[in-house]
Design a protein around this motif. Structure first.
Motif, PDB file in Angstrom:
ATOM      1  N   ALA A  59       0.848  -1.196   0.000  1.00  0.00           N
ATOM      2  CA  ALA A  59       0.000   0.000   0.000  1.00  0.00           C
ATOM      3  C   ALA A  59       0.879   1.240   0.000  1.00  0.00           C
ATOM      4  N   ALA A  96      -2.227   4.847   0.032  1.00  0.00           N
ATOM      5  CA  ALA A  96      -3.432   4.346   0.704  1.00  0.00           C
ATOM      6  C   ALA A  96      -4.706   4.713  -0.038  1.00  0.00           C
ATOM      7  N   GLY A 105      -5.703   0.611  -1.614  1.00  0.00           N
ATOM      8  CA  GLY A 105      -4.702   0.795  -0.578  1.00  0.00           C
ATOM      9  C   GLY A 105      -5.279   0.550   0.799  1.00  0.00           C
ATOM     10  N   VAL A 139      -5.313  -3.129   1.675  1.00  0.00           N
ATOM     11  CA  VAL A 139      -4.001  -3.610   2.106  1.00  0.00           C
ATOM     12  C   VAL A 139      -3.735  -3.194   3.549  1.00  0.00           C
TER      13      VAL A 139
END
Length: 211
Positions: free
Chosen positions: A60, A63, A85, A88
């Protein structure tokens, strides 16, 4: 002498500074997940960019990013998956799993939930019946991960290993099947197979219809 002491102290301070910097960098490393597929080794692309084959590490770095991923493997329908993101970050240190549908299935069939024992077993059986046993085993093993007491998982493994002439593995799978499903309708037939195998008589290799 004083100069030597100062030099040593200076080097010590420098070393401490480097160590502290490494720790600091580790703390701000972006979150990562392992992206896997059943079967393993599916090719992953994002637009025109090839990201490699599964399993692969997904980071990520941003994000707010949203990634539209495509997965392809020979003998399976192509699948799509969106990974953000935030996904993750949320699943940091975990694995994300996508299960591909065998191409013997209709393309209109819904995607396979990685925790759906019934459809995992159906996919494994589809592959086993067409002698794609190494692939089928991945589906049966996933079933055992979801539910270690899934008799269908061990029975499927036993049939596949027997077809592949892997005597020891087939025997262990059949024994596991009897352990979790001792009163199954075909339990006596499986016990006979185990008994014959332990008596140095070949396990029936290519007769999945026997079970």
């Amino acid at each position: 002498m004083l100069q030597k002491v100062l030099l040593v102290l200076g080097l010590g301070a420098l070393a401490c500074g480097c160590t502290a910097e490494k720790v600091s960098l580790a703390k701000v490393a972006p979150p990562e997940v392992i992206l896997e597929t059943v079967p393993a080794g599916a090719l992953v692309s994002e637009g025109d960019k090839q990201r490699g084959s599964t399993p692969l590490v997904f980071s990520a770095d941003d994000a707010t990013a949203i990634h539209q991923l495509s997965f392809k493997a020979q003998g399976y329908h192509a699948e799509q998956m969106t990974v953000s993101g935030q996904d993750v970050v949320q699943h940091k240190g975990e694995r994300m799993l996508l299960v591909l549908r065998p191409d013997a299935w209709a393309a209109s069939e819904a995607a396979i939930d990685p925790d759906d024992l019934g459809r995992l077993g159906r996919a494994g059986t589809t592959l086993s019946r067409t002698d794609r046993c190494p692939e089928a085993l991945q589906f049966f093993k996933r079933m055992a991960q979801v539910d270690p007491r899934s008799g269908a998982a061990y029975k499927g493994m036993g049939i596949c290993f027997a077809k592949m002439n892997k005597r020891h593995e087939a025997l262990q799978a059949y024994k596991s099947y009897l352990l979790v499903a001792p009163n199954a309708p075909d339990a006596d037939k499986v016990r006979e197979i185990v008994s014959r195998a332990e008596g140095d008589i070949d396990i029936p290799g290519r007769k999945p219809s026997d079970l």
